[in-house]
Design a protein around this motif. Structure first.
Motif, PDB file in Angstrom:
ATOM      1  N   LEU A  75       0.734  -1.098  -0.182  1.00 27.87           N
ATOM      2  CA  LEU A  75       0.076  -0.069   0.247  1.00 27.87           C
ATOM      3  C   LEU A  75       1.401   1.219   0.111  1.00 27.87           C
ATOM      4  N   ALA A  81      -6.913   0.480  -3.481  1.00 28.86           N
ATOM      5  CA  ALA A  81      -6.896  -1.057  -2.966  1.00 28.86           C
ATOM      6  C   ALA A  81      -7.946  -1.856  -3.419  1.00 28.86           C
ATOM      7  N   LEU A  94      -8.146  -5.135   5.454  1.00 27.23           N
ATOM      8  CA  LEU A  94      -8.789  -3.893   5.120  1.00 27.23           C
ATOM      9  C   LEU A  94      -8.699  -3.405   6.947  1.00 27.23           C
ATOM     10  N   VAL A  97      -5.640  -1.553   5.158  1.00 26.85           N
ATOM     11  CA  VAL A  97      -6.029  -0.517   3.697  1.00 26.85           C
ATOM     12  C   VAL A  97      -6.359   0.815   5.094  1.00 26.85           C
ATOM     13  N   VAL A 104     -10.652   2.032  -1.399  1.00 26.90           N
ATOM     14  CA  VAL A 104     -10.708   0.251  -1.638  1.00 26.90           C
ATOM     15  C   VAL A 104     -11.714  -0.273  -1.767  1.00 26.90           C
ATOM     16  N   THR A 129     -12.444   4.823   6.994  1.00 22.20           N
ATOM     17  CA  THR A 129     -11.797   3.943   5.113  1.00 22.20           C
ATOM     18  C   THR A 129     -13.314   4.458   4.128  1.00 22.20           C
TER      19      THR A 129
END
Length: 331
Positions: A75, A81, A94, A97, A104, A129
């Motif tokens: 990453l 992603a 995750l 991420v 993502v 996120t």
């Protein structure tokens, strides 16, 4: 969600493509996503994940892409992603991420059950996120057209719905050690054939009529012919608002495919693959579109086009699937 394009490259220069990291290579739809990426984004690194049964070597669509030992390293140079790992690896990948702060696209399901899905969705929401789940039926042109016709009232009052998503994967050896055997193993997050494909149908109903709730009436799930745990598919009966809806999903149908039939007081709408037919008292309208494709989710993720499914949608679908599993008769 589109990536930040960065500085203007200047007159005459080609705009740079977003940089994407691939986390996990076990999911069968990885090839579809990689095809959709071609010419649209640059894959800068891949972390293969744990690869059940040792995997089968580098994915052919990722030749020449640096393979790195952990998600954080993959990453580090990316703007976006893609998570295409086993379901059991989703929390770990995750979380990486979220720490990197990248949007993502993650293959479904978000987690194996409702509790795990809710916990992971809450954690990702707290981190801010931007999560898109790969519910590609929302992106299919024929189903998007069906949604428009439904919203315009062309069917009148709905009275019945049938939806199918099936394929012959269990018959054709898709779930062997050389393929996606992990999708039948609870240790890797497997939930069975109905949940695997039925999640798309549940999401489709929620997207077609966002105002209509879903209530499970009952279900029948069929055991796999080889005697292994799980199910090979089945049928669930739901109340879709005031409309009875039957969902059919499984791995034993040939040729299989995606179909939708909506019957109303003014007309009946059918979608079979990419073909849409609307029959009313005024005549029949037939339209040909390209069929649903898993890679459409990647294109929508890169462009921000359409109403994409997020972690909250994953939770709502997981709740319905858990109710179906609890109400199901095995036979």
């Amino acid at each position: 969600m589109p990536a930040d394009p960065g500085p203007d490259p200047g007159p005459g220069a080609s705009p740079s493509r977003p940089r994407l990291a691939v986390l996990g290579t076990a999911h069968p739809h990885l090839a579809d996503h990689l095809r959709a990426l071609t010419g649209r984004a640059e894959v800068v690194a891949v972390h293969e994940g744990r690869l059940p049964w040792g995997g089968a070597g580098p994915h052919p669509g990722l030749r020449g892409v640096p393979v790195v030992p952990d998600a954080a390293a993959a990453l580090a140079g990316a703007q976006l992603a893609l998570v295409c790992a086993t379901t059991a690896e989703h929390p770990e990948l995750l979380t990486a991420v979220a720490r990197a702060g990248l949007p993502v696209l993650v293959e479904k399901p978000l987690a194996a059950g409702l509790a795990g899905t809710q916990e992971l969705a809450d954690r990702l929401a707290a981190a801010g996120t931007a999560v898109t789940t790969a519910m590609f039926l929302r992106c299919a042109p024929a189903l998007r057209r069906a949604r428009s016709l439904l919203a315009e009232g062309r069917l009148g009052r709905l009275v019945a719905c049938d939806a199918w998503f099936t394929h012959p994967g269990l018959l054709d050896g898709l779930f062997t050690d050389a393929g996606a055997a992990w999708m039948r193993d609870a240790r890797w997050g497997a939930r069975g054939a109905f949940a695997d494909l039925g999640v798309h149908l549940v999401d489709l109903l929620r997207w077609l009529r966002p105002e209509a709730g879903l209530r499970v009436r009952g279900a029948v799930l069929h055991p796999p012919p080889d005697g292994l745990p799980g199910d090979a598919g089945g049928t669930a009966l739901l109340d879709w608002g005031a409309v009875p809806a039957a969902l059919h999903a499984g791995w034993l149908s040939r040729p299989g495919g995606v179909r939708l039939r909506l019957e109303g007081t003014r007309g009946t709408l059918q979608v079979a693959g990419g073909e849409l037919t609307l029959a009313t008292a005024d005549g029949t309208l037939t339209e040909a579109h390209r069929p649903p494709a898993a890679g459409d989710a990647m294109i929508a993720f890169l462009t921000g086009a359409g109403e994409l499914a997020d972690a909250a949608d994953a939770v709502a679908c997981a709740r319905v699937l858990e109710e179906i599993a609890g109400a199901a008769v095995r036979g």
